[in-house]
Design a protein around this motif. Structure first.
Motif, PDB file in Angstrom:
ATOM      1  N   PRO A 198       1.498  -1.390  -0.244  1.00 37.20           N
ATOM      2  CA  PRO A 198       0.006  -0.145  -0.058  1.00 37.20           C
ATOM      3  C   PRO A 198       0.584   1.120   0.554  1.00 37.20           C
ATOM      4  N   VAL A 199       0.451   2.678  -0.504  1.00 36.39           N
ATOM      5  CA  VAL A 199       1.222   3.440  -0.714  1.00 36.39           C
ATOM      6  C   VAL A 199       1.370   3.656   0.849  1.00 36.39           C
ATOM      7  N   GLY A 200       2.594   4.492   1.094  1.00 34.98           N
ATOM      8  CA  GLY A 200       2.588   4.578   2.906  1.00 34.98           C
ATOM      9  C   GLY A 200       3.775   4.115   3.221  1.00 34.98           C
ATOM     10  N   SER A 201       3.844   2.659   2.640  1.00 35.72           N
ATOM     11  CA  SER A 201       4.263   0.896   3.806  1.00 35.72           C
ATOM     12  C   SER A 201       5.737   1.533   2.925  1.00 35.72           C
ATOM     13  N   PRO A 202       6.953   1.107   4.090  1.00 32.42           N
ATOM     14  CA  PRO A 202       8.696   0.400   3.888  1.00 32.42           C
ATOM     15  C   PRO A 202       8.425  -0.031   2.782  1.00 32.42           C
ATOM     16  N   LEU A 203       9.446  -0.417   1.859  1.00 27.60           N
ATOM     17  CA  LEU A 203      10.367  -1.912   0.899  1.00 27.60           C
ATOM     18  C   LEU A 203      11.624  -1.421   1.154  1.00 27.60           C
ATOM     19  N   SER A 204      11.351  -2.686   0.828  1.00 33.97           N
ATOM     20  CA  SER A 204      12.689  -3.023   1.300  1.00 33.97           C
ATOM     21  C   SER A 204      13.364  -5.298  -0.136  1.00 33.97           C
ATOM     22  N   LEU A 205      13.693  -4.484  -0.964  1.00 36.05           N
ATOM     23  CA  LEU A 205      13.972  -5.348  -1.851  1.00 36.05           C
ATOM     24  C   LEU A 205      15.537  -5.274  -1.865  1.00 36.05           C
ATOM     25  N   GLU A 206      15.822  -7.363  -1.842  1.00 37.90           N
ATOM     26  CA  GLU A 206      17.559  -7.090  -2.149  1.00 37.90           C
ATOM     27  C   GLU A 206      18.124  -8.289  -3.018  1.00 37.90           C
ATOM     28  N   CYS A 207      18.686  -8.038  -3.645  1.00 36.74           N
ATOM     29  CA  CYS A 207      20.386  -8.449  -4.738  1.00 36.74           C
ATOM     30  C   CYS A 207      21.219  -9.211  -3.895  1.00 36.74           C
ATOM     31  N   THR A 208      21.827 -10.335  -4.401  1.00 36.60           N
ATOM     32  CA  THR A 208      22.327 -10.900  -3.968  1.00 36.60           C
ATOM     33  C   THR A 208      23.119 -11.643  -4.949  1.00 36.60           C
ATOM     34  N   VAL A 209      24.773 -11.796  -5.754  1.00 35.23           N
ATOM     35  CA  VAL A 209      25.190 -12.205  -6.354  1.00 35.23           C
ATOM     36  C   VAL A 209      27.098 -12.818  -5.808  1.00 35.23           C
ATOM     37  N   GLU A 210      26.635 -14.142  -6.335  1.00 33.09           N
ATOM     38  CA  GLU A 210      27.470 -15.229  -5.869  1.00 33.09           C
ATOM     39  C   GLU A 210      28.390 -15.552  -7.077  1.00 33.09           C
ATOM     40  N   GLY A 211      29.409 -16.298  -6.769  1.00 27.55           N
ATOM     41  CA  GLY A 211      30.671 -16.887  -7.405  1.00 27.55           C
ATOM     42  C   GLY A 211      31.646 -15.419  -7.683  1.00 27.55           C
ATOM     43  N   THR A 212      31.499 -14.431  -7.478  1.00 25.54           N
ATOM     44  CA  THR A 212      32.339 -13.099  -8.075  1.00 25.54           C
ATOM     45  C   THR A 212      32.437 -12.246  -6.775  1.00 25.54           C
ATOM     46  N   SER A 213      34.093 -11.050  -6.280  1.00 30.80           N
ATOM     47  CA  SER A 213      34.201 -10.594  -5.894  1.00 30.80           C
ATOM     48  C   SER A 213      34.375  -9.229  -6.214  1.00 30.80           C
ATOM     49  N   ASN A 214      33.870  -8.557  -4.979  1.00 32.73           N
ATOM     50  CA  ASN A 214      33.938  -7.002  -5.793  1.00 32.73           C
ATOM     51  C   ASN A 214      33.427  -6.496  -7.358  1.00 32.73           C
ATOM     52  N   PRO A 215      32.136  -7.066  -7.097  1.00 31.81           N
ATOM     53  CA  PRO A 215      31.341  -6.991  -8.016  1.00 31.81           C
ATOM     54  C   PRO A 215      30.796  -4.961  -8.397  1.00 31.81           C
ATOM     55  N   ASN A 216      30.536  -4.619  -9.610  1.00 32.18           N
ATOM     56  CA  ASN A 216      29.847  -3.401  -9.395  1.00 32.18           C
ATOM     57  C   ASN A 216      28.537  -3.721  -9.651  1.00 32.18           C
ATOM     58  N   LEU A 217      27.520  -2.843  -8.531  1.00 33.27           N
ATOM     59  CA  LEU A 217      26.541  -3.140  -8.346  1.00 33.27           C
ATOM     60  C   LEU A 217      25.020  -2.282  -9.188  1.00 33.27           C
ATOM     61  N   TYR A 218      24.068  -2.307  -9.324  1.00 32.59           N
ATOM     62  CA  TYR A 218      22.900  -1.787  -9.708  1.00 32.59           C
ATOM     63  C   TYR A 218      21.597  -1.568  -9.878  1.00 32.59           C
ATOM     64  N   TRP A 219      20.616  -0.967  -9.327  1.00 38.29           N
ATOM     65  CA  TRP A 219      19.458  -1.227  -9.239  1.00 38.29           C
ATOM     66  C   TRP A 219      18.433   0.139 -11.261  1.00 38.29           C
ATOM     67  N   TYR A 220      18.046  -1.070 -11.679  1.00 38.69           N
ATOM     68  CA  TYR A 220      17.560  -0.206 -12.364  1.00 38.69           C
ATOM     69  C   TYR A 220      15.356  -0.313 -12.043  1.00 38.69           C
ATOM     70  N   ARG A 221      14.689   0.404 -12.770  1.00 40.65           N
ATOM     71  CA  ARG A 221      14.048   0.787 -12.847  1.00 40.65           C
ATOM     72  C   ARG A 221      12.832   0.441 -13.831  1.00 40.65           C
ATOM     73  N   GLN A 222      12.033  -0.021 -14.554  1.00 37.69           N
ATOM     74  CA  GLN A 222      11.713  -0.738 -15.964  1.00 37.69           C
ATOM     75  C   GLN A 222       9.943  -0.402 -15.589  1.00 37.69           C
ATOM     76  N   ALA A 223       9.687   0.759 -15.891  1.00 40.52           N
ATOM     77  CA  ALA A 223       7.881   1.119 -16.535  1.00 40.52           C
ATOM     78  C   ALA A 223       7.430   0.633 -17.693  1.00 40.52           C
ATOM     79  N   ALA A 224       6.034  -0.004 -17.237  1.00 43.63           N
ATOM     80  CA  ALA A 224       5.460  -0.254 -18.644  1.00 43.63           C
ATOM     81  C   ALA A 224       6.343  -0.979 -19.745  1.00 43.63           C
ATOM     82  N   GLY A 225       7.110  -2.429 -18.946  1.00 43.26           N
ATOM     83  CA  GLY A 225       7.813  -3.181 -20.270  1.00 43.26           C
ATOM     84  C   GLY A 225       8.459  -2.686 -21.108  1.00 43.26           C
ATOM     85  N   ARG A 226       9.044  -1.068 -20.938  1.00 43.07           N
ATOM     86  CA  ARG A 226      10.268  -0.075 -22.390  1.00 43.07           C
ATOM     87  C   ARG A 226      11.243  -0.132 -21.133  1.00 43.07           C
ATOM     88  N   GLY A 227      11.390   1.085 -21.185  1.00 44.20           N
ATOM     89  CA  GLY A 227      13.194   1.063 -20.915  1.00 44.20           C
ATOM     90  C   GLY A 227      13.750   1.799 -19.811  1.00 44.20           C
TER      91      GLY A 227
END
Lengths: 117, 114
Positions: A14-43
């Motif tokens: 619901p609107v106003g609630s908190p959010l926590s999304l988690e991402c983990t990578v296995e099998g590598t060290s010191n990676p660069n990490l990125y978060w993207y958002r994709q709206a409406a199946g496009r860019g």
């Protein structure tokens, strides 16, 4: 081999609630990490990226934040969700840069579908 | 400003015919270019990249891309399309050095007609 995980796969909040999304990578060290958002199946919109623990760069001002508490863990958070935060959130990683490799591709997780109601 | 453009929102191709998905770019310095594919409700999958060397780059699933410096283009191609190639395709260009930050085109939806 390297693997990237994201959870949850889907989320309805619901609107106003908190959010926590988690991402983990296995099998590598010191990676660069990125978060993207994709709206409406496009860019894809780059939200945050990180080149190391505790190093976060923000691309777009918004009510989201990111943290990297461990080398291979990247968390996307919000204190209060807005309707406009709905979308498909993708985490990605790229290998630690090596001198002889001028550019590395990014590898994407399966994504989290967030619906804010 | 650095940018990448995909001029077509959608491309329709009959199965068995050759396909081309167009991409043009604008960067300062050497261009490092990528193609990704996205199937419905999935993350992006890396197809191929151009760093340097041969202008024709071969990638996954029989795809290839042709780098053309004079036309600042990096078109994705496949000699014979499959229905399973139907997906959303993204062209991307690297804009960050140490962090490998990239920017994506808006995507082209490829429909392969049986």
């Amino acid at each position: 081999s390297q693997t990237i995980h994201q959870w949850p796969a889907t989320l309805v909040q619901p609107v106003g609630s908190p959010l926590s999304l988690e991402c983990t990578v296995e099998g590598t060290s010191n990676p660069n990490l990125y978060w993207y958002r994709q709206a409406a199946g496009r860019g894809l919109q780059l939200l945050f990226y990180s080149v190391g623990i505790g190093q976060i760069s923000s691309e777009v001002p918004q009510n989201l934040s990111a943290s990297r508490p461990q080398d291979r863990q990247f968390i996307l958070s919000s204190k209060k969700l807005l309707l406009s935060d709905s979308g498909f959130y993708l985490c990605a990683w790229s290998p630690l840069r090596r001198v002889l490799i001028p550019a590395s591709e990014q590898y994407f997780g399966p994504g989290t579908r967030l619906t804010v109601t | 400003a650095q940018s990448v453009a995909q001029p077509e929102d959608q491309v329709n191709v009959a199965e068995g015919n050759p396909l081309t998905v167009k991409c043009t770019y604008s960067v300062s310095g050497n261009p490092y270019l990528f193609w990704y594919v996205q199937y419905p409700n999935r993350g992006l999958q890396f197809l191929l990249k151009y760093i340097t060397g041969d202008n024709l780059v071969k990638g996954s699933y029989g795809f290839e891309a042709e780098f053309n410096k004079s036309q600042t283009s990096f078109h994705l191609k496949k000699p014979s399309a499959l229905v399973s190639d139907s997906a959303l395709y993204f062209c991307a260009v690297r804009v960050g050095k140490r962090d490998d930050k990239i920017i994506f085109g808006k995507g082209t939806r490829l429909h392969i007609l049986p």
